[in-house]
Scaffold this motif. Structure first.
Motif, PDB file in Angstrom:
ATOM      1  N   ARG A 367      10.965  55.041  17.466  1.00  0.00           N
ATOM      2  CA  ARG A 367      12.226  54.588  17.706  1.00  0.00           C
ATOM      3  C   ARG A 367      13.175  54.294  16.761  1.00  0.00           C
ATOM      4  O   ARG A 367      14.006  54.530  16.291  1.00  0.00           O
ATOM      5  N   ASN A 389      21.503  55.549  21.375  1.00  0.00           N
ATOM      6  CA  ASN A 389      20.532  56.698  21.739  1.00  0.00           C
ATOM      7  C   ASN A 389      19.497  57.020  22.808  1.00  0.00           C
ATOM      8  O   ASN A 389      19.067  56.062  22.002  1.00  0.00           O
ATOM      9  N   GLU A 390      19.092  58.498  22.498  1.00  0.00           N
ATOM     10  CA  GLU A 390      18.077  58.328  23.398  1.00  0.00           C
ATOM     11  C   GLU A 390      17.000  59.143  22.166  1.00  0.00           C
ATOM     12  O   GLU A 390      17.581  60.708  22.134  1.00  0.00           O
ATOM     13  N   ASP A 392      14.032  62.107  21.596  1.00  0.00           N
ATOM     14  CA  ASP A 392      13.645  64.006  22.018  1.00  0.00           C
ATOM     15  C   ASP A 392      13.296  64.451  21.141  1.00  0.00           C
ATOM     16  O   ASP A 392      13.448  64.535  19.925  1.00  0.00           O
ATOM     17  N   GLN A 410      17.741  61.705  17.880  1.00  0.00           N
ATOM     18  CA  GLN A 410      18.026  60.920  18.723  1.00  0.00           C
ATOM     19  C   GLN A 410      19.700  60.768  19.123  1.00  0.00           C
ATOM     20  O   GLN A 410      20.268  60.081  18.867  1.00  0.00           O
ATOM     21  N   PRO A 413      23.717  60.239  24.890  1.00  0.00           N
ATOM     22  CA  PRO A 413      23.190  60.833  26.331  1.00  0.00           C
ATOM     23  C   PRO A 413      24.011  61.826  27.089  1.00  0.00           C
ATOM     24  O   PRO A 413      23.914  63.288  26.986  1.00  0.00           O
ATOM     25  N   HIS A 416      22.133  64.632  24.544  1.00  0.00           N
ATOM     26  CA  HIS A 416      20.613  65.046  24.370  1.00  0.00           C
ATOM     27  C   HIS A 416      21.387  66.105  26.262  1.00  0.00           C
ATOM     28  O   HIS A 416      20.327  67.023  26.284  1.00  0.00           O
TER      29      HIS A 416
END
Length: 498
Positions: A367, A389-390, A392, A410, A413, A416
Motif C-alpha cells: 500500500r 485513497n483505496e 484496488d 489507489q 473513494p 473508485h
C-alpha cells in the motif's frame, strides 16, 4: 489592411463559430455517423470540446499580445515625463472599459501580459500554438515571479522545451489540469530557487497566523497559515475522522463532516478522546463515540539521504503538499513522530529506497509503495492525495488478477466508485507507472507521473568529515543504508558509481 482586416477576421471567426454551434446542437448539414447518429453526435461534441480548448488558448494569446502592444504604444505616445502611476492607471482604465472588466482584473492582465511578452517567450509561444491554456500560462507567470531571469528561463525550459530530457511517460503540461501543473511548477521552483528554502521557510514561519472573515447567511471563514507539516497532518486527520463517521445513517457529506470535526475539536479541547465530530442536538448523525480510539493523522515524508544527514539543503517532499525544508524533515525524523512515515530516496536517481522501519508487513508495504508510485489518485486531474485513497485490483481477483503492485491502483473513494459503477476502466500499470484510464467513449487518458529528481551530491573534500561526524554514534545504520566503521561517503560513491 488595418481595421478592415481585423473586422474581416472576426467576421470569419463568428461564421466558423456559427457552424460549430450548429454541429454541437446536432443541426449540422449531415450527421457525424449515419450508422449511429446518437453515438456519432456524442463523439463529435468531444472533438468540438478538444478543438475549442485550443482556440480558447489562442484567443488568450491574442489578448496578451494586443494588451501588451496597446500598453507599449500608449506609453510611447504619452506626453514627455508623465507621472508613471497616473499613466499606468489610465492604460488599465482603457483596458477595463473596452473589455468590460474591473480595474484590478485589467491591471492583472497587463502585468501578466508584460511578464509573458518580456520574460516568458516559450510560454507565450505555447499559448499562441494552443498547446497550453491561459490558466497554465498564469501558473507559469506566478511561479516565475520570484525567480531571477535565469531561473525563469530554466523553469520554462523544464516544462516547455522539447529538448529537455523527460521521462517517456511524462505528459505535456497542456494535457494536465492547470491546478495540477501548479503543483508540479511549485515543486520545481522550490527545488531550484536561487534562495535557500530554509531562508524562505523561516520568513513564512514568522508570518504564521489565523484569520477570521465574516461571510453571508450567518456564516464565516476561519483559516490558518501554518507550517506545511502541521497543516497537512491536521487535514489528513480531519479527513480520516470524517471517513470513520460516514455510514448508512450519516446524512452529512465528507465536506460537512470535516467542518463539524474541526469546530468540535477546537471548541471541546477538554475532551481527551480526540476530536469527536459529534453533531449538535437533533442533527441525527452518528459521530465518534467517547470510547472509540482516536484517529491518527498519517503523512509520508520523502527525504533525500544527504539532506537527512544535513549535507545538502535540497527540499524533502511532504505527501499531499510538496517540497518542505530539510530541517523540517530532519525534525520529524529526530522526534520520532509516529504519524509520519519516513521515506529515504536513492542518492543515484531519486527513487524511493524504503519506508519507515515499522512497515514490514507485505500488505502495508504494498500500500505504501502505491502511495510512492502514484502520489495521488491516478485518475486524470484528481488531486486527492495518497493517504486518503483505496487500493484496488486493476484486473479483478475473480478474473485472475494478482495482488501485486503492477496490478494495483489507489483511486480516491469517488473515482473508485466511478470505476465500479460506470464504463470508466483503468489500464495496466507497472511497478513505477500508475494506471491510465479509458473512458466510456473509448478515449484513453494517461495518469500524471511523479516528478522524481536525482538528489544533490555534496562535495567530497568539504563534506566527508561532516558526514562521518553526523553518523558517529548512530546505531541505526540499516535504516540509512550504511555500515558502521566505514567511510560513509565512500559507500555512497561506490553505490552511485557501481
Amino acid at each position: 489592411m488595418g481595421k478592415a482586416a481585423v473586422a474581416k477576421a472576426f467576421a470569419d471567426m463568428n461564421a466558423a463559430l456559427a457552424v460549430l454551434m450548429a454541429e454541437a446542437d446536432g443541426c449540422g448539414s449531415e450527421p457525424f455517423s449515419a450508422a449511429d447518429p446518437l453515438a456519432g453526435l456524442a463523439d463529435g461534441c468531444l472533438d468540438i470540446l478538444a478543438g475549442a480548448a485550443g482556440v480558447q488558448a489562442r484567443i488568450a494569446g491574442l489578448v496578451v499580445s494586443a494588451a501588451g502592444t496597446y500598453a507599449e504604444t500608449a506609453r510611447a505616445a504619452a506626453p514627455p515625463d508623465p507621472p508613471v502611476q497616473a499613466l499606468e492607471r489610465a492604460i488599465a482604465a482603457e483596458i477595463s472599459c473596452v473589455m468590460a472588466i474591473g480595474d484590478r482584473a485589467a491591471g492583472a492582465l497587463l502585468a501578466r501580459s508584460h511578464a509573458l511578452t518580456t520574460s516568458l517567450p516559450r510560454t507565450l509561444a505555447a499559448l499562441h500554438n494552443g498547446t497550453i491554456s491561459w490558466q497554465h500560462a498564469t501558473v507559469m507567470v506566478d511561479e516565475a515571479a520570484t525567480l531571477d531571469p535565469a531561473g525563469a528561463a530554466a523553469l520554462e525550459a523544464h516544462f516547455l522545451d522539447p529538448d529537455t530530457p523527460k521521462p517517456a511517460t511524462a505528459a505535456p503540461i497542456g494535457e494536465i489540469p492547470a491546478y495540477r501543473f501548479r503543483a508540479k511548477a511549485r515543486t520545481w521552483r522550490e527545488r531550484h530557487h536561487a534562495d535557500s528554502i530554509e531562508q524562505r521557510h523561516a520568513k513564512g514561519v514568522s508570518d504564521r497566523r489565523v484569520e477570521y472573515r465574516p461571510d453571508q447567511d450567518g456564516m464565516a471563514w476561519l483559516s490558518a497559515y501554518l507550517p506545511a507539516h502541521q497543516a497537512t497532518a491536521l487535514w489528513n486527520k480531519l479527513t480520516a475522522l470524517s471517513r470513520t463517521m460516514q455510514g448508512p445513517n450519516e446524512h452529512r457529506t465528507l465536506t460537512q463532516l470535516r467542518a463539524d470535526s474541526f469546530a468540535e475539536g477546537l471548541l471541546n479541547t477538554g475532551n481527551t478522546s480526540g476530536v469527536t465530530g459529534a453533531p449538535g442536538a437533533g442533527d441525527g448523525g452518528e459521530g465518534t463515540g467517547p470510547n472509540q480510539a482516536p484517529v491518527r493523522a498519517e503523512v509520508l515524508v520523502t527525504v533525500p539521504v544527504f539532506a537527512l544527514l544535513g549535507l545538502t539543503d535540497e527540499p524533502a517532499m511532504l505527501d499531499g503538499y510538496g517540497p518542505i525544508p530539510p530541517s523540517m524533515a530532519r525534525d520529524l525524523v529526530a522526534t520520532g513522530a509516529d504519524s509520519f512515515h519516513r521515506v529515504l530516496v536513492d542518492p543515484r536517481d531519486g527513487a524511493p529506497l524504503e519506508i519507515g522501519r515499522t512497515s514490514y508487513r507485505v500488505t502495508k508495504a504494498m500500500r505504501n509503495w502505491l502511495r510512492l508510485r502514484d502520489g495521488k489518485c491516478p485518475f486524470p486531474g484528481c488531486s486527492n492525495h495518497s493517504l486518503d485513497n483505496e487500493a484496488d485490483h486493476l484486473l479483478a481477483w475473480h478474473n485472475g488478477g494478482t495482488t501485486g503492485v503492477s496490478n494495483l491502483g489507489q483511486p480516491c473513494p469517488k473515482h473508485h466508485k466511478l470505476r465500479h459503477t460506470s464504463g470508466w476502466k483503468p489500464t495496466p500499470a507497472t511497478k513505477t507507472e500508475p494506471p491510465g484510464w479509458t473512458s466510456p467513449a473509448g478515449r484513453h487518458y494517461t495518469s500524471e507521473h511523479q516528478d522524481w529528481e536525482p538528489p544533490k551530491w555534496p562535495d567530497r573534500a568539504a563534506e566527508v568529515k561532516r558526514l562521518e561526524g553526523s553518523i558517529a554514534g548512530c546505531t541505526d545504520f540499516a535504516y540509512i543504508g550504511l555500515s558502521p566503521g566505514e567511510d560513509a561517503l565512500e559507500q555512497f560513491l561506490h553505490a552511485r558509481d557501481g
